[in-house]
Design a protein around this motif. Structure first.
Motif, PDB file in Angstrom:
ATOM      1  N   UNK A 141      32.743 -14.780 -29.856  1.00 58.52           N
ATOM      2  CA  UNK A 141      32.728 -13.429 -29.292  1.00 58.52           C
ATOM      3  C   UNK A 141      31.908 -12.501 -30.188  1.00 58.52           C
ATOM      4  N   UNK A 142      32.079 -12.641 -31.509  1.00 57.98           N
ATOM      5  CA  UNK A 142      31.321 -11.811 -32.441  1.00 57.98           C
ATOM      6  C   UNK A 142      29.828 -12.008 -32.310  1.00 57.98           C
ATOM      7  N   UNK A 143      29.398 -13.236 -32.182  1.00 56.72           N
ATOM      8  CA  UNK A 143      27.967 -13.495 -32.042  1.00 56.72           C
ATOM      9  C   UNK A 143      27.443 -13.040 -30.679  1.00 56.72           C
ATOM     10  N   UNK A 144      28.314 -13.025 -29.684  1.00 53.80           N
ATOM     11  CA  UNK A 144      27.921 -12.444 -28.399  1.00 53.80           C
ATOM     12  C   UNK A 144      27.620 -10.952 -28.581  1.00 53.80           C
ATOM     13  N   UNK A 145      28.443 -10.294 -29.400  1.00 57.46           N
ATOM     14  CA  UNK A 145      28.192  -8.887 -29.713  1.00 57.46           C
ATOM     15  C   UNK A 145      26.878  -8.700 -30.446  1.00 57.46           C
ATOM     16  N   UNK A 162      23.714  -0.873 -28.952  1.00 58.31           N
ATOM     17  CA  UNK A 162      24.595  -0.817 -30.131  1.00 58.31           C
ATOM     18  C   UNK A 162      25.975  -0.303 -29.751  1.00 58.31           C
ATOM     19  N   UNK A 163      26.030   0.704 -28.894  1.00 60.66           N
ATOM     20  CA  UNK A 163      27.327   1.225 -28.452  1.00 60.66           C
ATOM     21  C   UNK A 163      28.117   0.160 -27.688  1.00 60.66           C
ATOM     22  N   UNK A 164      27.407  -0.754 -27.012  1.00 61.94           N
ATOM     23  CA  UNK A 164      28.088  -1.815 -26.268  1.00 61.94           C
ATOM     24  C   UNK A 164      28.469  -2.990 -27.175  1.00 61.94           C
ATOM     25  N   UNK A 165      27.546  -3.375 -28.065  1.00 55.03           N
ATOM     26  CA  UNK A 165      27.758  -4.563 -28.892  1.00 55.03           C
ATOM     27  C   UNK A 165      28.658  -4.343 -30.089  1.00 55.03           C
ATOM     28  N   UNK A 166      28.584  -3.154 -30.693  1.00 56.98           N
ATOM     29  CA  UNK A 166      29.371  -2.887 -31.899  1.00 56.98           C
ATOM     30  C   UNK A 166      30.879  -3.071 -31.671  1.00 56.98           C
ATOM     31  N   UNK A 167      31.454  -2.528 -30.578  1.00 57.06           N
ATOM     32  CA  UNK A 167      32.893  -2.748 -30.367  1.00 57.06           C
ATOM     33  C   UNK A 167      33.260  -4.223 -30.219  1.00 57.06           C
ATOM     34  N   UNK A 168      32.363  -5.027 -29.663  1.00 55.09           N
ATOM     35  CA  UNK A 168      32.622  -6.459 -29.521  1.00 55.09           C
ATOM     36  C   UNK A 168      32.691  -7.115 -30.896  1.00 55.09           C
ATOM     37  N   UNK A 169      31.726  -6.769 -31.768  1.00 58.98           N
ATOM     38  CA  UNK A 169      31.704  -7.326 -33.121  1.00 58.98           C
ATOM     39  C   UNK A 169      32.925  -6.850 -33.913  1.00 58.98           C
ATOM     40  N   UNK A 170      33.254  -5.571 -33.777  1.00 58.95           N
ATOM     41  CA  UNK A 170      34.413  -5.010 -34.482  1.00 58.95           C
ATOM     42  C   UNK A 170      35.702  -5.700 -34.032  1.00 58.95           C
ATOM     43  N   UNK A 171      35.855  -5.886 -32.732  1.00 59.89           N
ATOM     44  CA  UNK A 171      37.059  -6.540 -32.212  1.00 59.89           C
ATOM     45  C   UNK A 171      37.176  -7.965 -32.744  1.00 59.89           C
ATOM     46  N   UNK A 172      36.052  -8.666 -32.801  1.00 61.49           N
ATOM     47  CA  UNK A 172      36.047 -10.023 -33.341  1.00 61.49           C
ATOM     48  C   UNK A 172      36.493 -10.029 -34.806  1.00 61.49           C
TER      49      UNK A 172
END
Length: 302
Positions: free
Chosen positions: A132-136, A267-277
């Motif tokens: 999931x993090x790498x998807x972000x 960045x606004x879309x991907x950052x929360x995905x990386x943070x959640x991971x």
């Protein structure tokens, strides 16, 4: 731990992230005024050294700087120096918010390295968080999209996070015999000779404001390092690490104030995905750690 102690740890971690975010902004600002990568790295270490020495002197004492593990410190310094090249390089190549976002992949790389190098058991849940993090990361980088995050800049940003994770493993091994102040001191000291040599080929005249920025990079970076160290004395890793994501707020603010840039929609879309991971990985580590402690206590009580 008492609640007030944990709050102190959280506060120190937030302060550390503010200092380090400020340092990154100063690095980028120095570059716009003609300073080179190796100049900023040299002044980061040179001016941080007296700050670290003063911290050790007021804490455990200068006698703790003696070490019997010079070789281990030398290896950590070599890896840390290369990691600093990538970290500073990502700040120079990317907008501040995007460079900070790539740093959030450190828990992802730590999971991978822990499984491959330390042979730590890693279940499907953490591997899922890694994916999931790498998807972000792909959302932020948008390969082939031709926007302000270049493929080369994205690679450097990810390498910076990878080396931070590698250094974390080395620090874990050094921490068995060395205190944190000793480790920071030897890294600062041992990195200066090679940086001074590289700096000798990059000497440039600057105005007073640029010199002030270069000195401030070291002072602010040193204070950030001390605050990071002190935070872990007052609160567990799982409690303070989530505070690192406040760096995106500072990076966005500095990017807008100093360089007129705001994060792109990716960045606004991907950052929360990386943070959640990252948050899930940290939470999972914390939960497994508590289970191990509970199991050990049950064995002792049996």
């Amino acid at each position: 731990m008492p609640g007030d102690t944990i709050l102190k740890g959280v506060g120190l971690r937030l302060l550390a992230i503010f200092f380090l975010s400020t340092m990154s902004a100063l690095v980028k600002l120095a570059e716009t005024r003609g300073a080179t990568l190796f100049e900023t790295m040299f002044w980061r270490q040179f001016c941080a050294l007296p700050v670290v020495v003063a911290f050790v002197a007021m804490g455990p004492g200068l006698a703790t700087l003696r070490t019997r593990r010079f070789g281990a410190h030398l290896g950590r310094s070599a890896v840390g120096l290369l990691g600093m090249v990538f970290t500073f390089g990502s700040v120079l190549l990317l907008p501040l918010a995007e460079a900070t976002t790539f740093q959030f992949t450190v828990p992802i790389f730590a999971t991978i390295l822990g499984a491959l190098i330390l042979r730590e058991p890693t279940g499907w849940q953490r591997w899922s968080a890694v994916l999931v993090g790498f998807a972000g990361v792909l959302i932020v980088a948008q390969p082939g999209a031709g926007h302000h995050v270049t493929p080369f800049g994205a690679v450097i940003g990810l390498l910076a996070a990878l080396f931070v994770a590698i250094v974390a493993i080395l620090l874990r091994q050094l921490g068995r015999t060395e205190n944190s102040g000793t480790t920071v001191f030897w890294f600062s000291l041992l990195s200066l000779p090679p940086l001074a040599l590289l700096y000798a080929f990059n000497l440039k005249p600057h105005d007073a404001a640029t010199w002030a920025i270069l000195v401030s990079i070291g002072l602010v970076g040193g204070m950030g390092q001390i605050a990071l160290t002190a935070a872990l004395r007052h609160a567990p890793v799982a409690v303070v690490v989530p505070m690192d994501y406040s760096g995106l707020v500072w990076a966005t603010l500095y990017g807008w104030m100093l360089f007129g840039l705001l994060p792109g929609s990716a960045t606004w879309l991907g950052a929360p995905v990386i943070v959640a991971s990252g948050l899930f990985i940290v939470w999972r580590e914390h939960r497994l750690g508590r289970q191990k402690v509970a199991a050990a206590s049950a064995i002792e009580d049996a």
